[in-house]
Design a protein around this motif. Structure first.
Motif, PDB file in Angstrom:
ATOM      1  N   ASP A  67       0.832  -1.210   0.000  1.00 18.58           N
ATOM      2  CA  ASP A  67       0.000   0.000   0.000  1.00 18.58           C
ATOM      3  C   ASP A  67       0.864   1.256   0.000  1.00 18.58           C
ATOM      4  O   ASP A  67       0.550   2.247  -0.671  1.00 18.58           O
TER       5      ASP A  67
ATOM      6  N   ARG B  71      -8.182  -0.602  -0.160  1.00 17.74           N
ATOM      7  CA  ARG B  71      -7.683  -1.942  -0.461  1.00 17.74           C
ATOM      8  C   ARG B  71      -8.000  -2.953   0.633  1.00 17.74           C
ATOM      9  O   ARG B  71      -7.972  -4.156   0.374  1.00 17.74           O
TER      10      ARG B  71
ATOM     11  N   ARG C 151     -10.842   0.013  -5.767  1.00 22.39           N
ATOM     12  CA  ARG C 151      -9.926  -1.075  -5.412  1.00 22.39           C
ATOM     13  C   ARG C 151      -9.341  -1.724  -6.663  1.00 22.39           C
ATOM     14  O   ARG C 151      -8.131  -1.943  -6.754  1.00 22.39           O
TER      15      ARG C 151
END
Length: 282
Positions: A83, A159, A172
């Motif tokens: 991320d 996410r 996403r």
């Protein structure tokens, strides 16, 4: 590519506690015994020893200064590192990208303990951010133009939390397509980036992607339409009497760097709008 990467001499992130540094060697904590035959000894006393960095001129350390350690909920190993790399890509418009597996330098995660680095064996090994992109030109100075902490929080949310709507799912999927675009061929990158813009900007709307791209980003409607037509020719190379893409000598396509900047703005805009709605609901 390796020679080009070595030309990068500064990565800055004004206003963020995340830093980027290069060094020839770093102090690390290692077990004093080290090896016994072919077995790595992982018990006993640890000592501080210097570790040489492979390819130090193209190896960048990302110092997060507690950003990952103080997450709520707590750090989820490599998922949250992924991320972070996604967020860094979204925060940088320069023709460079950050990836867990760029194929040049393999490294791992460390924490600072008593002024030395200690290897985080509980985090999976990955590859640290290095290089790429368009026209084989990599700048000497790279600046992070957005708030890493803000973008990281949004990326992590979309996410990792429960999907509440089709719009959240489009974001996403868009983040994964965006990541795939940065490590793909020119044609796949061009198509993926357009589909990201189309899916996140037109989610739940009856509007044309070209119009929405021009409304939300700095790309003109003409450039967005050239991009759309190029992607359509890739999808349908033999459709009707239209010449193939390679035969269209006067066919102008926006640069991949321009497409990437546009996609950055489209994703950040959509995440901010949706994130503010989620915060209002809470």
């Amino acid at each position: 590519m390796e020679d080009k990467v070595e030309e990068v001499n500064e990565i800055t992130s004004p206003g963020s506690r995340v830093q980027f540094k290069q060094t020839d060697e770093v102090p690390v904590w290692r077990y004093e015994e080290g090896l016994q035959g072919k077995t790595v000894i992982e018990h006993g006393r640890k000592v501080k020893v210097p570790m040489a960095v492979e390819n130090p001129n193209r190896h960048w350390w990302i110092i997060t200064d507690g950003l990952l350690e103080n997450l709520n909920p707590a750090l989820r190993d490599h998922a949250d590192i992924f991320d972070l790399l996604l967020a860094l890509n979204l925060c940088i418009d320069a023709p460079v990208s950050f990836s867990q597996d760029p194929g040049q330098t393999v490294s791992g995660a460390y924490r600072v303990r008593r002024d030395a680095l200690e290897y985080r064996g509980d985090l999976s090994r990955g590859s640290f951010p290095l290089a790429l992109l368009t026209m084989n030109e990599i700048p000497q100075q790279v600046q992070v133009s957005e708030s890493i902490e803000e973008i990281y929080e949004m990326v992590r949310t979309f996410r990792s939390t429960q999907i509440e709507s089709d719009e959240d799912m489009d974001i996403r999927v868009g983040l994964h397509m965006y990541d795939d675009a940065l490590s793909s061929s020119l044609w796949t990158s061009m198509s993926n980036l357009f589909f990201v813009c189309e899916n996140v900007l037109c989610s739940g709307r009856r509007s044309k992607p070209v119009t929405r791209i021009a409304e939300v980003t700095d790309m003109t409607e003409d450039d967005a339409d050239r991009w759309r037509r190029a992607v359509n020719r890739l999808k349908h190379p033999d459709k009707g009497d239209v010449p193939g893409l390679l035969q269209q000598t006067d066919f102008e396509i926006p640069s991949l760097e321009y497409m990437r900047k546009t996609t950055n703005k489209a994703l950040i805009h959509t995440m901010r709008m949706r994130f503010s709605e989620l915060e209002d609901c809470n």
